[in-house]
Design an enzyme around this catalytic site. Structure first.
Site, PDB file in Angstrom:
ATOM      1  N   TYR A   1       0.868  -1.186   0.000  1.00  0.00           N
ATOM      2  CA  TYR A   1       0.000   0.000   0.000  1.00  0.00           C
ATOM      3  C   TYR A   1       0.899   1.228   0.000  1.00  0.00           C
ATOM      4  CZ  TYR A   1      -3.728  -3.142   1.677  1.00  0.00           C
ATOM      5  OH  TYR A   1      -4.639  -4.155   1.820  1.00  0.00           O
TER       6      TYR A   1
ATOM      7  N   LYS B   1     -12.920  -7.137   1.214  1.00  0.00           N
ATOM      8  CA  LYS B   1     -13.952  -7.807   2.006  1.00  0.00           C
ATOM      9  C   LYS B   1     -15.106  -8.372   1.177  1.00  0.00           C
ATOM     10  CE  LYS B   1     -12.387  -6.699   6.158  1.00  0.00           C
ATOM     11  NZ  LYS B   1     -11.512  -7.698   6.755  1.00  0.00           N
TER      12      LYS B   1
ATOM     13  N   PRO C   1     -13.320  -1.882  -2.486  1.00  0.00           N
ATOM     14  CA  PRO C   1     -12.324  -2.968  -2.426  1.00  0.00           C
ATOM     15  C   PRO C   1     -11.090  -2.644  -1.587  1.00  0.00           C
ATOM     16  CG  PRO C   1     -12.344  -1.954  -4.620  1.00  0.00           C
ATOM     17  CD  PRO C   1     -13.390  -1.248  -3.810  1.00  0.00           C
TER      18      PRO C   1
HETATM   19  P1  RFL Z   1     -20.743 -11.332  -8.480  1.00  0.00           P
HETATM   20  O1  RFL Z   1     -19.412 -12.007  -8.353  1.00  0.00           O
HETATM   21  O2  RFL Z   1     -20.814 -10.014  -9.148  1.00  0.00           O
HETATM   22  O3  RFL Z   1     -21.718 -12.365  -9.192  1.00  0.00           O
HETATM   23  C1  RFL Z   1     -23.007 -11.976  -9.616  1.00  0.00           C
HETATM   24  C2  RFL Z   1     -23.398 -12.873 -10.764  1.00  0.00           C
HETATM   25  O4  RFL Z   1     -24.734 -12.531 -11.164  1.00  0.00           O
HETATM   26  C3  RFL Z   1     -24.807 -12.467 -12.588  1.00  0.00           C
HETATM   27  N1  RFL Z   1     -25.938 -11.585 -12.922  1.00  0.00           N
HETATM   28  C4  RFL Z   1     -27.139 -12.025 -13.342  1.00  0.00           C
HETATM   29  N2  RFL Z   1     -27.608 -13.258 -13.583  1.00  0.00           N
HETATM   30  C5  RFL Z   1     -28.901 -13.368 -14.009  1.00  0.00           C
HETATM   31  N3  RFL Z   1     -29.722 -12.298 -14.200  1.00  0.00           N
HETATM   32  C6  RFL Z   1     -29.288 -11.040 -13.980  1.00  0.00           C
HETATM   33  N4  RFL Z   1     -30.089  -9.982 -14.161  1.00  0.00           N
HETATM   34  C7  RFL Z   1     -27.934 -10.858 -13.523  1.00  0.00           C
HETATM   35  N5  RFL Z   1     -27.186  -9.779 -13.194  1.00  0.00           N
HETATM   36  C8  RFL Z   1     -25.982 -10.233 -12.835  1.00  0.00           C
HETATM   37  C9  RFL Z   1     -23.435 -11.950 -12.995  1.00  0.00           C
HETATM   38  O5  RFL Z   1     -23.133 -12.293 -14.351  1.00  0.00           O
HETATM   39  C10 RFL Z   1     -22.518 -12.679 -11.999  1.00  0.00           C
HETATM   40  O6  RFL Z   1     -22.089 -13.933 -12.484  1.00  0.00           O
HETATM   41  O7  RFL Z   1     -21.418 -11.120  -7.045  1.00  0.00           O
HETATM   42  P2  RFL Z   1     -21.287 -11.937  -5.652  1.00  0.00           P
HETATM   43  O8  RFL Z   1     -21.493 -13.413  -5.869  1.00  0.00           O
HETATM   44  O9  RFL Z   1     -22.132 -11.215  -4.709  1.00  0.00           O
HETATM   45  O10 RFL Z   1     -19.729 -11.800  -5.235  1.00  0.00           O
HETATM   46  C11 RFL Z   1     -19.222 -10.554  -4.883  1.00  0.00           C
HETATM   47  C12 RFL Z   1     -17.747 -10.461  -5.271  1.00  0.00           C
HETATM   48  O11 RFL Z   1     -17.601 -10.823  -6.645  1.00  0.00           O
HETATM   49  C13 RFL Z   1     -17.188  -9.047  -5.054  1.00  0.00           C
HETATM   50  O12 RFL Z   1     -17.617  -8.534  -3.811  1.00  0.00           O
HETATM   51  C14 RFL Z   1     -15.640  -9.060  -5.043  1.00  0.00           C
HETATM   52  O13 RFL Z   1     -15.111  -9.429  -6.281  1.00  0.00           O
HETATM   53  C15 RFL Z   1     -15.123  -7.686  -4.631  1.00  0.00           C
HETATM   54  N6  RFL Z   1     -13.660  -7.613  -4.766  1.00  0.00           N
HETATM   55  C16 RFL Z   1     -12.861  -8.184  -3.816  1.00  0.00           C
HETATM   56  N7  RFL Z   1     -13.401  -8.838  -2.742  1.00  0.00           N
HETATM   57  C17 RFL Z   1     -12.602  -9.456  -1.836  1.00  0.00           C
HETATM   58  O14 RFL Z   1     -13.117 -10.052  -0.870  1.00  0.00           O
HETATM   59  N8  RFL Z   1     -11.226  -9.464  -1.963  1.00  0.00           N
HETATM   60  C18 RFL Z   1     -10.594  -8.818  -3.002  1.00  0.00           C
HETATM   61  O15 RFL Z   1      -9.365  -8.866  -3.096  1.00  0.00           O
HETATM   62  C19 RFL Z   1     -11.421  -8.134  -3.986  1.00  0.00           C
HETATM   63  N9  RFL Z   1     -10.871  -7.532  -5.062  1.00  0.00           N
HETATM   64  C20 RFL Z   1     -13.107  -7.003  -5.889  1.00  0.00           C
HETATM   65  C21 RFL Z   1     -11.697  -6.976  -6.020  1.00  0.00           C
HETATM   66  C22 RFL Z   1     -13.912  -6.421  -6.896  1.00  0.00           C
HETATM   67  C23 RFL Z   1     -13.348  -5.813  -7.987  1.00  0.00           C
HETATM   68  N10 RFL Z   1     -14.205  -5.225  -8.955  1.00  0.00           N
HETATM   69  C24 RFL Z   1     -14.154  -5.606 -10.322  1.00  0.00           C
HETATM   70  C25 RFL Z   1     -15.326  -4.459  -8.516  1.00  0.00           C
HETATM   71  C26 RFL Z   1     -11.110  -6.384  -7.116  1.00  0.00           C
HETATM   72  C27 RFL Z   1     -11.942  -5.776  -8.108  1.00  0.00           C
HETATM   73  C28 RFL Z   1     -11.240  -5.103  -9.277  1.00  0.00           C
END
Ligand code: RFL
Length: 400
Positions: free
Chosen positions: A204, A300, A296
């Site tokens: 960081y 979490k 992010p």
């Molecule tokens: P997701 O993973 O977004 O999955 C949702 C799914 O729903 C689908 N969907 C639909 N399907 C049917 N009908 C619809 N109308 C729909 N609309 C959407 C989508 O295609 C998808 O497959 O949500 P979920 O399961 O709640 O999981 C959440 C996590 O993915 C998210 O909180 C994390 O990725 C956040 N995040 C991080 N979290 C951590 O705990 N540790 C990390 O190091 C971390 N790094 C990050 C991250 C998120 C990032 N971005 C892109 C916002 C790094 C990044 C860059």
């Protein structure tokens, strides 16, 4: 269409697939509707740091084989400023537990493979448009099938795990739940580089040109973050400028050169948080990003998604298999306690890592607010020198 008694899970992210696996193993009739293709779901790179509690949840339900085999434990972070750096070996502090580094897309691929192997039903290419009748006992999902034709699916309950822009959130009538929202006023350019990690710690950097972050994903893939101007597009910096900016902010001339490689993914993330309260509207229940969006800054989001997914699936099982509705009634309250704690820590991290005052891609901060800047450095100094502050940090950093 389940048999009308079961659960429709919207979304095949970590929240949806953990819930679906647990429900399917318990014999609850369940189907997952996912708008994207199987390939897209299995390869979408996002999070990577799993909290110890997340790994325990996955283990409890036989979902941790890949994590155990290929995940690497990690317990050090390094803070850098323009003049100094210090390391926090958080694995030996606070709750004395490490993170497990395991790319989110690998976790999703494992969860999907296991669900399908065990006969779980999932339909790809089906985009839910709306949840109808959630205030009654027979909710329906109105969707478009892969050919664009309208279809309706009905069940006893709907698990809204379709993220922040999904149909679940949109279907809750205005005023039926409260939305607490916070825009942290900061944006990050998220980068995925096909390059080995440059340091053996989460990095960081707090710098006058803006924040920079370094997070290993695997032996040859590393995620970097660069604070960027609000509204700037992901391609505002060339690849050479990206490495230059990362090198300056991370102090590569003093602390070691960065290991470069092609940038294979870029996305701008505005650091925003929100929490819906309660996480339920009748027979529609929310989990993961659909329930609460978290910046992010403290990694979490995926961890909260897994935690909520377990609570939600177990509450459905209690109701549908054992006729006990109490866990479903308590679901929202139990999640919200953890969500607010994670939000509090993530917000603290945002304030630790970013200055205030105007910020632009060319000059970084204008340093208008020296008072706030001094406070930030004092906060870092306290983290460097105070054991109780370090314990507090470690406990919150790896916990949810
Ligand atoms: P997701 O993973 O977004 O999955 C949702 C799914 O729903 C689908 N969907 C639909 N399907 C049917 N009908 C619809 N109308 C729909 N609309 C959407 C989508 O295609 C998808 O497959 O949500 P979920 O399961 O709640 O999981 C959440 C996590 O993915 C998210 O909180 C994390 O990725 C956040 N995040 C991080 N979290 C951590 O705990 N540790 C990390 O190091 C971390 N790094 C990050 C991250 C998120 C990032 N971005 C892109 C916002 C790094 C990044 C860059």
């Amino acid at each position: 269409m389940t048999n009308g008694q079961g659960v429709i899970v919207l979304g095949a992210g970590p929240a949806g697939l953990v819930s679906a696996n647990i429900l399917n193993d318990a014999g609850v009739d369940c189907v997952v509707l996912e708008r994207s293709t199987r390939e897209h779901v299995r390869t979408r790179a996002r999070a990577g740091y799993l909290a110890p509690n997340t790994v325990r949840i996955l283990e409890r339900h036989g979902l941790a084989e890949g994590v155990r085999r290929r995940g690497r434990t990690h317990g050090v972070c390094e803070f850098r400023t323009e003049t100094t750096r210090f390391r926090l070996e958080y694995e030996g502090l606070g709750a004395r537990e490490p993170h497990t580094v395991y790319p989110q897309q690998d976790l999703v691929a494992d969860l999907l493979a296991r669900y399908v192997e065990r006969g779980g039903r999932i339909v790809f290419g089906v985009e839910a448009q709306a949840v109808l009748g959630a205030d009654g006992p027979r909710p329906e999902v109105l969707a478009h099938d892969p050919d664009g034709a309208p279809v309706r699916w009905s069940a006893r309950y709907i698990a809204g795990c379709d993220g922040r822009h999904g149909a679940a959130r949109r279907s809750i009538p205005a005023g039926a739940v409260r939305r607490h929202r916070m825009d942290h006023g900061v944006s990050w350019l998220g980068l995925l580089a096909e390059a080995p990690p440059s340091l053996d710690a989460v990095g960081y950097a707090v710098h006058g040109r803006g924040f920079a972050g370094h997070m290993a994903r695997s032996a040859d893939v590393t995620r970097y973050y660069l604070q960027c101007e609000r509204g700037a597009g992901p391609d505002a910096w060339s690849e050479e400028q990206v490495w230059q900016e990362l090198s300056v902010r991370l102090g590569a001339d003093r602390f070691g050169a960065l290991r470069r490689g092609p940038i294979v993914q870029r996305a701008v993330v505005d650091l925003e948080s929100d929490v819906l309260e309660p996480l339920r509207y009748g027979s529609l229940l929310l989990a993961g990003d659909a329930a609460s969006l978290i910046s992010p800054s403290a990694a979490k989001g995926a961890n909260l998604a897994v935690l909520e997914a377990e609570l939600l699936a177990e509450a459905f099982i209690a109701e549908l298999v054992h006729g006990d509705s109490e866990p479903l009634e308590r679901y929202s309250h139990r999640c919200l306690e953890r969500i607010w704690r994670a939000q509090e820590f993530s917000g603290w991290m945002v304030r630790l890592l970013h200055g205030t005052g105007g910020f632009d891609n060319t000059h970084g901060f204008d340093h208008a607010d020296n008072f706030d800047n001094a406070l930030r450095h004092s906060r870092l100094e306290s983290l460097r020198t105070s054991r109780s502050h370090q314990d507090w940090f470690a406990e919150n950093y790896v916990g949810v």
